[in-house]
Design a protein around this motif. Structure first.
Motif, PDB file in Angstrom:
ATOM      1  N   ASN A  16      76.935  26.124   7.508  1.00  0.00           N
ATOM      2  CA  ASN A  16      76.481  27.509   7.748  1.00  0.00           C
ATOM      3  C   ASN A  16      76.156  28.172   6.453  1.00  0.00           C
ATOM      4  O   ASN A  16      75.053  28.778   6.382  1.00  0.00           O
ATOM      5  CB  ASN A  16      77.367  28.284   8.694  1.00  0.00           C
ATOM      6  CG  ASN A  16      77.392  27.930  10.249  1.00  0.00           C
ATOM      7  OD1 ASN A  16      76.508  27.290  10.547  1.00  0.00           O
ATOM      8  ND2 ASN A  16      78.596  28.549  10.630  1.00  0.00           N
ATOM      9  N   LYS A  20      72.302  29.334   5.235  1.00  0.00           N
ATOM     10  CA  LYS A  20      71.731  30.627   4.848  1.00  0.00           C
ATOM     11  C   LYS A  20      71.376  30.858   3.607  1.00  0.00           C
ATOM     12  O   LYS A  20      70.547  30.969   3.132  1.00  0.00           O
ATOM     13  CB  LYS A  20      72.992  31.506   5.568  1.00  0.00           C
ATOM     14  CG  LYS A  20      73.272  31.411   6.800  1.00  0.00           C
ATOM     15  CD  LYS A  20      74.430  32.255   7.322  1.00  0.00           C
ATOM     16  CE  LYS A  20      74.710  32.414   8.618  1.00  0.00           C
ATOM     17  NZ  LYS A  20      75.815  32.817   9.340  1.00  0.00           N
ATOM     18  N   THR A 192      70.476  25.677  10.992  1.00  0.00           N
ATOM     19  CA  THR A 192      70.653  27.185  10.978  1.00  0.00           C
ATOM     20  C   THR A 192      69.343  27.553  11.345  1.00  0.00           C
ATOM     21  O   THR A 192      69.360  28.673  12.441  1.00  0.00           O
ATOM     22  CB  THR A 192      70.599  27.604   9.570  1.00  0.00           C
ATOM     23  OG1 THR A 192      71.888  27.040   8.918  1.00  0.00           O
ATOM     24  CG2 THR A 192      70.539  29.150   9.454  1.00  0.00           C
TER      25      THR A 192
END
Length: 198
Positions: A16, A20, A192
């Protein structure tokens, strides 16, 4: 009594974060690793010289700072003799390494190879001698001894070839590591995006 939240999976948390914020950082790290690996393959002597100069300069600067610290300790009536000696030794070693960086790289590389060979030989002997190791562990012990003997023979007969092999191993590992970083970052970014769109 409320149910406790699901624990966070560290691997998922890493993916994650990659997807990001740090996606480009990881991509750049991967590209730099690949370029460094290619540079090692293309100009190993230049890389060795640069590394030797860097280590020499670092030791010299650290030595000067240690001498300054020893002088401060002397003014404060603290023990300073050994610290001053260490600082002088660092400066001298750093200057020698910076003057002959290629020789330093060769000596360091041969030393690393000898440590690897001796370590493999000892591990192999202990694996064979230990009663707790059986089956595959014994076979791995035999392989350790065989590879250690081969390395020792090559180091005695042709240390240059052993160093060249070490350079190739480091270069290939660095390139593969860089490719792995890029793939991991792209996969994390893709995951993502899918999670955001769904």
């Amino acid at each position: 009594m409320s149910a406790s939240p699901n624990p966070i999976n560290p691997a998922q948390s890493l993916m994650n974060n990659l997807g990001k914020g740090v996606f480009w950082v990881v991509i750049v790290r991967g590209i730099l690793a690949i370029l460094f690996g290619i540079l090692i393959l293309a100009a190993p002597a230049a890389v060795a010289v640069a590394l030797g100069i860097f280590v020499g300069a670092w030791l010299a600067v650290d030595g000067v700072l240690t001498i300054i610290s020893a002088n401060s300790a002397r003014k404060a009536n603290l023990h300073w003799g050994w610290e001053l000696t260490a600082g002088i030794a660092y400066v001298v070693a750093g200057l020698i390494i910076a003057i002959i960086p290629l020789s330093f790289a060769v000596i360091t590389g041969v030393f690393i190879l000898w440590m690897l060979a001796v370590g493999m030989l000892i591990r192999g002997v202990f694996s064979l001698a230990s009663k707790s190791f059986k089956g595959w562990s014994k076979l791995l012990g035999v392989l350790d001894i065989i590879f250690a003997i081969i390395m020792i023979v090559v180091l005695f007969s042709n240390p240059g070839a052993a160093l060249a092999a070490l350079v190739w191993i480091v270069a290939v590992y660095t390139i593969v590591f860089g490719i792995f970083l890029i793939i991991m970052a792209i996969m994390a970014r893709s995951q993502t995006k899918k999670a955001v769109n769904s």
